[in-house]
Design a protein around this motif. Structure first.
Motif, short mmCIF file in Angstrom:
data_model
loop_
_atom_site.label_atom_id
_atom_site.label_comp_id
_atom_site.label_asym_id
_atom_site.label_seq_id
_atom_site.Cartn_x
_atom_site.Cartn_y
_atom_site.Cartn_z
N SER A 69 0.76 -1.10 -0.24
CA SER A 69 0.03 -0.09 0.03
C SER A 69 1.30 1.15 -0.10
CB SER A 69 -1.04 0.17 1.28
OG SER A 69 -0.41 -0.06 2.70
N GLY A 70 0.33 2.18 -0.07
CA GLY A 70 1.19 3.24 -1.26
C GLY A 70 0.35 4.79 -1.35
N VAL A 71 0.68 5.67 -1.38
CA VAL A 71 0.72 6.96 -2.32
C VAL A 71 0.44 6.55 -3.85
CG1 VAL A 71 0.91 9.27 -2.81
CG2 VAL A 71 0.86 7.94 0.09
N VAL A 72 -0.30 6.91 -4.22
CA VAL A 72 -0.13 7.12 -5.90
C VAL A 72 1.08 8.00 -6.08
CG1 VAL A 72 -1.03 6.29 -8.33
CG2 VAL A 72 -1.99 5.67 -6.08
N TYR A 324 6.25 -2.19 -5.60
CA TYR A 324 5.74 -0.91 -5.68
C TYR A 324 4.71 -0.28 -6.99
CZ TYR A 324 7.59 -0.06 -0.96
OH TYR A 324 7.82 -0.63 0.46
N ARG A 325 5.05 -1.02 -8.48
CA ARG A 325 4.74 -1.06 -9.11
C ARG A 325 3.94 -2.04 -9.95
NH1 ARG A 325 11.65 0.44 -9.95
NH2 ARG A 325 11.47 2.60 -9.55
N ILE A 326 3.17 -1.42 -10.91
CA ILE A 326 2.13 -2.03 -12.05
C ILE A 326 3.12 -2.30 -12.74
CG2 ILE A 326 -0.30 -2.45 -12.90
CD1 ILE A 326 -1.17 -1.67 -10.03
N ARG A 327 3.30 -3.34 -13.28
CA ARG A 327 3.78 -3.56 -14.85
C ARG A 327 2.91 -3.90 -15.55
NH1 ARG A 327 9.02 -1.66 -15.57
NH2 ARG A 327 10.49 -0.76 -14.03
N ILE A 337 -8.70 1.95 -15.62
CA ILE A 337 -7.36 2.63 -14.14
C ILE A 337 -8.42 3.43 -12.76
CG2 ILE A 337 -5.22 3.62 -14.16
CD1 ILE A 337 -4.09 3.62 -16.82
N ASP A 338 -8.22 2.21 -12.06
CA ASP A 338 -8.72 3.50 -10.80
C ASP A 338 -7.65 3.73 -9.89
OD1 ASP A 338 -11.00 2.33 -11.65
OD2 ASP A 338 -10.72 0.46 -10.65
N ALA A 339 -6.11 3.80 -10.25
CA ALA A 339 -5.64 4.42 -9.57
C ALA A 339 -5.31 6.25 -9.75
CB ALA A 339 -4.48 3.74 -9.71
N LYS A 340 -5.25 7.08 -8.99
CA LYS A 340 -4.96 8.44 -9.21
C LYS A 340 -3.62 8.89 -7.88
CE LYS A 340 -9.77 8.63 -10.19
NZ LYS A 340 -11.16 10.00 -9.28
N VAL A 341 -2.67 9.26 -8.90
CA VAL A 341 -1.45 10.35 -8.38
C VAL A 341 -2.32 11.52 -7.18
CG1 VAL A 341 -0.19 12.12 -8.58
CG2 VAL A 341 -0.65 10.76 -10.11
N GLY A 342 -1.69 11.06 -5.50
CA GLY A 342 -2.32 11.26 -4.37
C GLY A 342 -2.61 11.03 -3.50
N GLU A 343 -3.83 9.79 -4.09
CA GLU A 343 -4.17 8.44 -3.42
C GLU A 343 -3.74 7.45 -2.72
OE1 GLU A 343 -8.65 9.66 -6.02
OE2 GLU A 343 -8.04 7.95 -5.55
N ILE A 344 -3.73 7.20 -1.91
CA ILE A 344 -3.38 5.78 -1.43
C ILE A 344 -3.68 4.97 -1.77
CG2 ILE A 344 -3.17 4.66 0.75
CD1 ILE A 344 -3.60 6.96 2.51
N ALA A 345 -3.38 3.89 -1.95
CA ALA A 345 -3.64 2.71 -3.35
C ALA A 345 -3.53 1.87 -1.90
CB ALA A 345 -2.63 2.44 -4.28
N PRO A 346 -4.04 0.71 -1.90
CA PRO A 346 -4.29 -0.62 -0.56
C PRO A 346 -3.48 -1.89 -1.70
CG PRO A 346 -6.76 -0.02 -1.30
CD PRO A 346 -5.87 1.30 -2.15
#
Length: 505
Positions: A69-72, A324-327, A337-346
């Motif tokens: 988990s972490g901030v995108v 930490y990466r999706i390739r 794509i549901d990942a948004k910059v600044g949001e926390i990704a579980p």
């Protein structure tokens, strides 16, 4: 679940999604030879694979997630967008990334630890080279010779001086008799130790005169020990003389009469203490430098193993960056794509969906006992029943279901593998035999795990040498699910290993 149809004396096995565990691992041991419950080991290839079977299916969507988990931090593509203006994202291309600050720190720390270990080894090799160790040992013997020379100069003065003290008028035998039996007892003891010391001194002096700096190390060590023993006798004789003088001074009505003798003996005491310290140091110094040759070899081996461990730690830290990466696991199109910059990704929550760009996949189910060995991205060799075992195809693991699937009462996990290339020969529904490579180590020594036993917190393997059974301490490396284990150190090519070791309790 398994259905058999008999047609023209042939049997066919059919079913959807049937998976058979072929083996938990493969042990390649080309040169091991079993001889009367022993094997002769040599360097060979150690390959660990998980073999399963599955079915070829049409390309489907794959859900991708971060393992941590972490901030995108960055998202590199939009839905339907690929590289070079096209719709396709190529295999291995990074789609999204969360903040890698923690992972970067772990890598940096691992790099520093590895560099520190390498510098420690280099420093040890430079400061404790064989040339330096020999020079240090020679200097220790030379210093010891100097300490002995200095001691014998003072021995001569002290033996004469003690004789003078004991024969002064106020300390003579007749004076002691005047003061009574206690005084006589003190003087007799002092005189006895004096004569013993004089004899030891003359003997060791005679031996030392035959010695030179070029004498053998053994002769110099013998002389050091003899000189140290003589110095201890001097110290005892001086102490006994002091006891006699102190008694006479206290029992007399004129203690100042003995001041000169007291001062002389005090000076002898300090001098002899200095020589005892110097000679003791010389003995220890020689022994320490002799042991340094053996200790240095052990320290170098220990540091070499430490470096290997630090290298593994660094590689592990680098490998964790993938969490930490999706390739893109294959050439395909991003459909969500549901990942948004600044949001926390579980962690482990699907955020990206990709559809395969025209190639087929293999769907298989792996038993729980083997699933921990498999990671996304692992490469695999594939054969299809339709073309036989001599026609190879290549694939890689693109997804592992986090939830178990119970099949025939057994916990399994569904995995998917993506063929590396489009191939017109591949058809949906074909049966695939898959060997997933876990690791491959060339040129190592490998033994069955059952030959290893533990004793006193250390691991051993029994070998047969010259008709004798010897316990060899070993360091182990990787192991396969089938029970084979890598021997990092402790065995050599040609060693005869006992398969059923006899271990005393």
């Amino acid at each position: 679940m398994f259905n058999f149809i008999k047609t023209k004396k042939k049997y066919f096995l059919y079913g959807t999604g049937i998976v058979i565990l072929i083996a938990g691992g493969i042990f390649i041991f080309r040169n091991g030879k079993k001889v009367n419950d022993t094997i002769v080991v040599s360097h060979t290839d150690f390959v660990n694979k998980v073999s399963v079977s599955g079915n070829v299916v049409a390309a489907q969507e794959v859900n991708l997630s971060f393992q941590n988990s972490g901030v995108v931090k960055r998202v590199f593509f939009k839905i339907g967008q690929g590289v070079a203006g096209g719709p396709v994202v190529k295999t291995g291309t990074m789609i999204a990334e969360i903040d890698t600050k923690d992972a970067d720190k772990d890598i940096h720390d691992a790099e520093v630890a590895l560099e520190s270990a390498k510098l420690s080894l280099k420093k040890l090799q430079l400061t404790n080279s064989n040339k330096n160790l020999v020079a240090d040992l020679e200097k220790a013997y030379d210093d010891a010779f100097n300490f002995m020379s200095n001691a014998f100069v003072d021995f001569s003065d002290i033996i004469t001086g003690l004789d003078d003290v004991l024969n002064e008028n106020n300390l003579s035998d007749s004076s002691a008799r005047t003061y009574g039996s206690i005084a006589r007892s003190y003087r007799d003891k002092a005189e006895e130790l004096y004569y013993q010391t004089e004899k030891s001194y003359k003997n060791s002096q005679a031996d030392f005169r035959l010695l030179s700096r070029d004498s053998s190390h053994a002769l110099i060590e013998t002389a050091i020990n003899a000189t140290y023993k003589t110095a201890k006798m001097f110290a005892d004789a001086i102490k006994s003389a002091r006891n006699f003088v102190d008694y006479m001074a206290e029992d007399s009505n004129n203690s100042s009469e003995f001041t000169s003798s007291k001062n002389t003996i005090a000076e002898y005491t300090d001098t002899m203490n200095d020589h005892l310290s110097a000679l003791s140091f010389a003995k220890d110094d020689v022994n320490n430098y002799k042991e340094a040759f053996f200790d240095t070899d052990l320290n170098i081996k220990d540091l070499e193993l430490t470096i290997k461990q630090k290298e593994n730690n660094l590689q592990d830290a680098k490998n964790k960056l993938s969490d930490y990466r999706i390739r893109a696991p294959f050439d395909g199109v991003v459909t969500k794509i549901d990942a948004k910059v600044g949001e926390i990704a579980p962690a482990n929550e699907p955020l990206v969906t990709m559809m395969n760009a025209g190639t087929f996949q293999i769907e298989s189910y792996v038993p729980e006992v083997n699933i921990a060995l498999i990671n996304i991205g692992d490469e695999a060799n594939v054969t299809l029943d339709a073309y036989g075992k001599n026609v190879l195809f290549y694939a890689r693991v693109v997804s592992i279901d986090p939830a178990e699937t119970i099949r025939d009462g057994v916990s399994t996990y569904k995995i998917k593998l993506q063929f590396s290339e489009n191939d017109n020969r591949i058809k949906s529904g074909m049966t695939a035999n898959v060997s997933i490579l876990i690791f491959s180590k060339p040129n190592v020594i490998v033994v069955p795990g059952g030959v290893v036993f533990e004793k006193g917190g250390k691991k051993y393997i029994q070998i047969k040498k010259d008709k004798k059974i010897i316990n060899k301490e070993v360091t182990l490396g990787d192991a396969s699910p089938l029970g084979q284990v890598e021997v990092v150190s402790g065995l050599a090519d040609g060693d005869t290993v006992i398969l059923n070791p006899l271990v005393s309790s």
